[in-house]
Design an enzyme around this catalytic site. Sequence first.
Site, short mmCIF file in Angstrom:
data_model
loop_
_atom_site.label_atom_id
_atom_site.label_comp_id
_atom_site.label_asym_id
_atom_site.label_seq_id
_atom_site.Cartn_x
_atom_site.Cartn_y
_atom_site.Cartn_z
N LYS A 15 -27.61 33.53 38.46
CA LYS A 15 -26.38 33.37 39.04
C LYS A 15 -25.41 32.30 38.50
O LYS A 15 -24.37 32.21 38.05
CB LYS A 15 -26.52 33.17 40.56
N CYS A 74 -16.17 29.49 42.80
CA CYS A 74 -17.47 29.93 42.12
C CYS A 74 -17.32 29.10 40.82
O CYS A 74 -18.29 28.37 40.60
CB CYS A 74 -17.61 31.43 41.95
N1 SAJ Z 1 -9.52 32.06 34.14
C1 SAJ Z 1 -8.93 31.68 33.15
N2 SAJ Z 1 -8.82 32.43 31.88
C2 SAJ Z 1 -9.57 33.71 31.77
C3 SAJ Z 1 -10.28 34.22 33.17
C4 SAJ Z 1 -10.22 33.20 34.19
O1 SAJ Z 1 -8.17 30.62 33.04
O2 SAJ Z 1 -9.67 34.42 30.94
C5 SAJ Z 1 -9.43 31.64 35.49
C6 SAJ Z 1 -8.78 32.03 36.57
O3 SAJ Z 1 -7.50 31.85 36.61
C7 SAJ Z 1 -9.49 31.18 37.83
C8 SAJ Z 1 -10.73 30.98 37.35
O4 SAJ Z 1 -10.83 31.20 36.02
O5 SAJ Z 1 -8.82 30.08 38.04
C9 SAJ Z 1 -11.90 31.98 38.08
O6 SAJ Z 1 -11.48 33.32 38.11
P1 SAJ Z 1 -12.40 34.65 37.67
O7 SAJ Z 1 -11.64 35.84 37.82
O8 SAJ Z 1 -13.08 34.30 36.36
O9 SAJ Z 1 -13.57 34.47 38.65
P2 SAJ Z 1 -13.66 34.37 40.25
O10 SAJ Z 1 -14.22 32.87 40.56
O11 SAJ Z 1 -12.74 35.00 41.29
O12 SAJ Z 1 -15.25 34.97 40.66
C10 SAJ Z 1 -16.23 34.83 39.73
C11 SAJ Z 1 -16.93 35.94 39.08
N3 SAJ Z 1 -17.79 35.48 37.87
C12 SAJ Z 1 -17.78 35.93 36.73
O13 SAJ Z 1 -17.00 36.66 36.19
C13 SAJ Z 1 -18.89 35.55 35.89
C14 SAJ Z 1 -17.53 36.95 40.08
O14 SAJ Z 1 -17.99 38.21 39.39
C15 SAJ Z 1 -18.52 35.92 40.82
O15 SAJ Z 1 -19.06 36.84 42.00
C16 SAJ Z 1 -17.66 35.09 41.55
O16 SAJ Z 1 -17.23 34.23 40.53
C17 SAJ Z 1 -18.77 34.05 42.61
O17 SAJ Z 1 -18.76 34.53 43.59
O18 SAJ Z 1 -19.64 33.58 42.13
#
Ligand code: SAJ
Length: 402
Positions: free
Chosen positions: A201, A255
């Site tokens: 995780k 997360c």
């Molecule tokens: N982000 C970027 N650039 C990108 C992708 C995301 O800057 O190319 C930023 C987003 O704007 C945001 C942050 O990253 O601020 C996180 O967003 P996200 O969509 O990547 O993830 P979360 O936090 O909504 O959900 C994550 C997911 N983990 C992964 O993709 C590895 C989800 O599958 C997990 O279940 C969740 O964390 C969790 O609960 O741990």
Amino acid sequence: MKACFMGLGYIGLPTAIIAAKHGVEIVGVDINPQVVEMTNAGKLHIIEPGMEDMLQEVVKAGTLHASTSPETSDAYFIVVPTPFKGNHEPDISYVESATLMVLPFLKERDLYVIESTSPVGTTNKMAELIFSKRPELKGNIHIAYCPERVLPGNVIYELIHNDRVIGGIDEASTRKAKEFYARFVQGTLHSTNSKTAEMCKLTENSCRDSQIAFANELSIICDKAGINVWELIKLANKHPRVNILQPGCGVGGHCIAVDPYFISSTFPKEARMIALAREVNNYKADWCVEKIKNSMLHFELEKKRKPVVALMGLAFKPNIDDLRESPAKYITSMVIQNCTIPDNILVVEPYIKKHNEYKLTDYKEAYQKADIVAFLTAHEPFKSLDWSDEKMILDFCGVFKH
Ligand code: SAJ
């Protein structure tokens, strides 16, 4: 089959609802009486599309009810928060207290599963805690760790379709936990031990954090070099083995901006890159603040008046109304703090109606009125705006990249 879910938050409640839909009798436990009351009334206290209808269905059918204390069940799920204490040290006290709450109810052949994101070794620690108070259960109950990996906003689909990793303290525990999840998970259930499942995780979210840090670092380099980072990434990604993520104004949510610290605080000497990625992503938000402040200064020197600034987006990622740990919100607060005429700052968040701190402005109106526009979240509606050469546009998240 009766299951007791300890914690009715963003993961515990949806999982409990889905399990109830698949024939498991559920008691959902939360220490917050308001959450219990709302859940029993069929009202969702979290934000998740489509979930409230499902809650009403299972409450009406009598397959799910909420309470402030556990009840005798066949399986117990610990889905409570693991926040920080001190300097980014994981605090497992909620996991401990939820375990102590279910302890008197545990009986032979029961299943006990931790889903909360936890530092490596937590499941073994909880097993020791259980056996120290109830030695007769040693070898007679099943204990496992099974993390969730759902994306906020797409929880119903992902809870059912994602693969899951399940790690027991022994093989019999892994098998028993797999039997439970097989009731509603259509993805593959992968067996391992509890330490690997815990680390898995943390690894997933740290991997994404590091990849975003790479993109954010590139964006800072490109800004200095006068290169369009969006075009650069698009071109580099044409390589068959390169897949760079998108830069933004930092990393938010509960997360990705949190979990890497669970590794770096346990392995401070070894986790160098993981810790650095956190620093880079945190720095990106401050870099954006500086960029906005400098643009304001330049404008004032040139035009001899203070600029009107539109800050576009407060949510931590596009197309949601979730402001948790949002870098956009942080940047907004820093810019407002530094501004002598706060009314000149137009705060925009199309996905929420009202905010208790900021007066919100419609996105079209703000865009039209502003001299400087900073895009902090790449919400879909922003993409319909037309580029204007008359404005100073700071596109931190690629709204105009196409
Ligand atoms: N982000 C970027 N650039 C990108 C992708 C995301 O800057 O190319 C930023 C987003 O704007 C945001 C942050 O990253 O601020 C996180 O967003 P996200 O969509 O990547 O993830 P979360 O936090 O909504 O959900 C994550 C997911 N983990 C992964 O993709 C590895 C989800 O599958 C997990 O279940 C969740 O964390 C969790 O609960 O741990």
